[in-house]
Motif scaffolding. Structure first.
Motif, PDB file in Angstrom:
ATOM      1  N   GLN A 120       0.680  -1.244  -0.215  1.00 52.10           N
ATOM      2  CA  GLN A 120       0.131  -0.060   0.194  1.00 52.10           C
ATOM      3  C   GLN A 120       0.876   1.308   0.103  1.00 52.10           C
ATOM      4  O   GLN A 120       0.497   2.350  -0.283  1.00 52.10           O
ATOM      5  N   ASN A 121       2.019   1.148   0.478  1.00 53.40           N
ATOM      6  CA  ASN A 121       2.831   2.376   0.355  1.00 53.40           C
ATOM      7  C   ASN A 121       4.207   2.442  -0.407  1.00 53.40           C
ATOM      8  O   ASN A 121       5.237   1.080  -0.162  1.00 53.40           O
ATOM      9  N   PRO A 122       4.623   2.980  -1.266  1.00 49.71           N
ATOM     10  CA  PRO A 122       5.830   3.025  -2.287  1.00 49.71           C
ATOM     11  C   PRO A 122       6.964   2.958  -1.328  1.00 49.71           C
ATOM     12  O   PRO A 122       8.109   2.688  -1.748  1.00 49.71           O
ATOM     13  N   GLN A 123       6.885   3.604  -0.026  1.00 45.84           N
ATOM     14  CA  GLN A 123       8.291   3.774   0.848  1.00 45.84           C
ATOM     15  C   GLN A 123       8.347   2.479   1.718  1.00 45.84           C
ATOM     16  O   GLN A 123       7.557   2.143   2.301  1.00 45.84           O
ATOM     17  N   ILE A 126       7.574   2.819   5.745  1.00 45.36           N
ATOM     18  CA  ILE A 126       6.468   2.677   5.914  1.00 45.36           C
ATOM     19  C   ILE A 126       5.691   1.382   5.896  1.00 45.36           C
ATOM     20  O   ILE A 126       4.726   0.795   6.679  1.00 45.36           O
ATOM     21  N   ALA A 127       5.748   0.462   4.379  1.00 46.80           N
ATOM     22  CA  ALA A 127       5.327  -0.385   4.267  1.00 46.80           C
ATOM     23  C   ALA A 127       5.590  -1.684   5.215  1.00 46.80           C
ATOM     24  O   ALA A 127       4.605  -2.065   5.685  1.00 46.80           O
ATOM     25  N   ASP A 130       3.545  -0.880   8.560  1.00 50.39           N
ATOM     26  CA  ASP A 130       2.272  -1.185   8.382  1.00 50.39           C
ATOM     27  C   ASP A 130       2.089  -2.836   8.614  1.00 50.39           C
ATOM     28  O   ASP A 130       1.210  -3.155   9.380  1.00 50.39           O
ATOM     29  N   GLN A 204       5.217   9.601   9.349  1.00 43.23           N
ATOM     30  CA  GLN A 204       6.148   9.753   8.399  1.00 43.23           C
ATOM     31  C   GLN A 204       7.131  10.766   9.004  1.00 43.23           C
ATOM     32  O   GLN A 204       8.281  10.577   8.924  1.00 43.23           O
ATOM     33  N   LEU A 213      -4.130   5.663  10.637  1.00 47.00           N
ATOM     34  CA  LEU A 213      -3.602   5.559   9.341  1.00 47.00           C
ATOM     35  C   LEU A 213      -3.388   3.816   9.095  1.00 47.00           C
ATOM     36  O   LEU A 213      -3.677   3.536   8.167  1.00 47.00           O
ATOM     37  N   VAL A 217      -4.905   1.867   5.736  1.00 49.38           N
ATOM     38  CA  VAL A 217      -4.170   0.829   4.955  1.00 49.38           C
ATOM     39  C   VAL A 217      -5.069  -0.358   5.042  1.00 49.38           C
ATOM     40  O   VAL A 217      -4.852  -1.115   3.852  1.00 49.38           O
ATOM     41  N   GLN A 220      -7.957  -0.069   2.710  1.00 51.22           N
ATOM     42  CA  GLN A 220      -7.387  -0.128   1.012  1.00 51.22           C
ATOM     43  C   GLN A 220      -6.983  -1.672   0.779  1.00 51.22           C
ATOM     44  O   GLN A 220      -7.550  -2.150  -0.370  1.00 51.22           O
TER      45      GLN A 220
END
Length: 290
Positions: A120-123, A126-127, A130, A204, A213, A217, A220
């Motif tokens: 779900q996150n390109p970083q 952070i991925a 999660d 972040q 957050l 996620v 999504q």
């Protein structure tokens, strides 16, 4: 009637039916149509008998509460227009609707959710964060507040975590290798260092992670997988209990792991039918098997 001035026509019709049903009950209950004296003399016992009849007709707690609200509004109008008061009516409490507990996801869906969260996150960090949070919710049965309340000094995670739950009650929760590995992977990538007393899971900008957050996620991920809206962070904790019980786990042990004050709460948080629960209880307590 008081409280219905801005109500829709459909709501007004429902209120009229509810009041008519109440008056019909009083007629049947006392053998005569209720006049001023009878309306003033309605007792707490009368109200309880009416509520019991409504539930006996198969009405839900929510529908009965609506009917009681209509009757209270009717008595509010009687007070204003006719000077008829009745404290027994206004003091009557509506039945509580049954709590809507989160539905558990099955084992495969839980694994799929965790895998999908990572995308779900390109970083990368952070991925990984999660994934670590969601893994803890499912693998350790933590509340989201408990997971996000962990300090940085809790890592690397030990074999068992001391969790302070509701009411300040502490419990020991075993940590599965998958959860420990997920947290380690997140920390290797995390660019922030809040110090040992700072939060383990960071946003972040390096502050404490907002639980919204985590909810987002998962929203999504579940939408992408076609899972129902009930697949929430708390549902993963619910799934933890259900899957343990389905695997033959002891109810008392699961109660301790979840931090529930009573065994009945643990039973309510499991999606196993009553026969299964009684079978486990009978095997654990043969004297009580009857």
């Amino acid at each position: 009637m008081a409280g219905t001035r801005d109500a829709s026509p459909r709501t007004l019709d429902a209120y009229r039916r509810d009041v008519a049903g109440f008056l019909g009950f009083l007629t049947d209950h006392h053998g005569a149509r209720p006049g001023r004296a009878a309306l003033s003399a309605v007792t707490t016992q009368d109200m309880r008998a009416w509520l019991a009849r409504e539930r006996g007709r198969g009405l839900s707690a929510r529908s009965v509460a609506r009917a009681l609200s209509a009757v209270r509004s009717f008595y509010g109008w009687l007070d204003t227009a006719e000077g008829i008061t009745n404290p027994a009516v206004t003091a009557t409490r509506a039945p509580r609707p049954a709590a809507r507990l989160p539905r558990p996801v099955d084992t495969e869906a839980a694994r799929a959710l965790i895998d999908r969260v990572e995308l779900q996150n390109p970083q990368d960090w952070i991925a990984a964060r999660d994934v670590a949070v969601v893994t803890l919710l499912y693998a350790c049965g933590l509340r989201i507040s408990e997971a996000l309340g962990l300090p940085r000094r809790a890592a690397p995670l030990p074999e068992a975590l001391t969790i302070r739950g509701k009411g300040g009650k502490e419990r020991m929760v075993p940590v599965l290798p998958a959860a420990r590995d997920a947290v380690d992977a997140y920390l290797r990538l995390c660019p922030h260092d809040p110090g040992p007393d700072g939060p383990l899971f960071l946003g972040q900008r390096g502050g404490a992670l907002n639980p919204r957050l985590v909810q987002k996620v998962l929203e999504q991920a579940r939408m992408q997988l076609g899972l129902p809206a009930s697949a929430t962070p708390h549902a993963l904790r619910h799934s933890f209990a259900t899957h343990l019980l389905e695997a033959g786990g002891d109810l008392r042990a699961i109660q301790e792991l979840l931090g529930h004050a009573s065994l009945s709460t643990t039973q309510a948080y499991t999606a196993v039918d009553q026969a299964r629960l009684m079978d486990i209880y009978a095997r654990a307590h043969p004297k009580g098997a009857g």
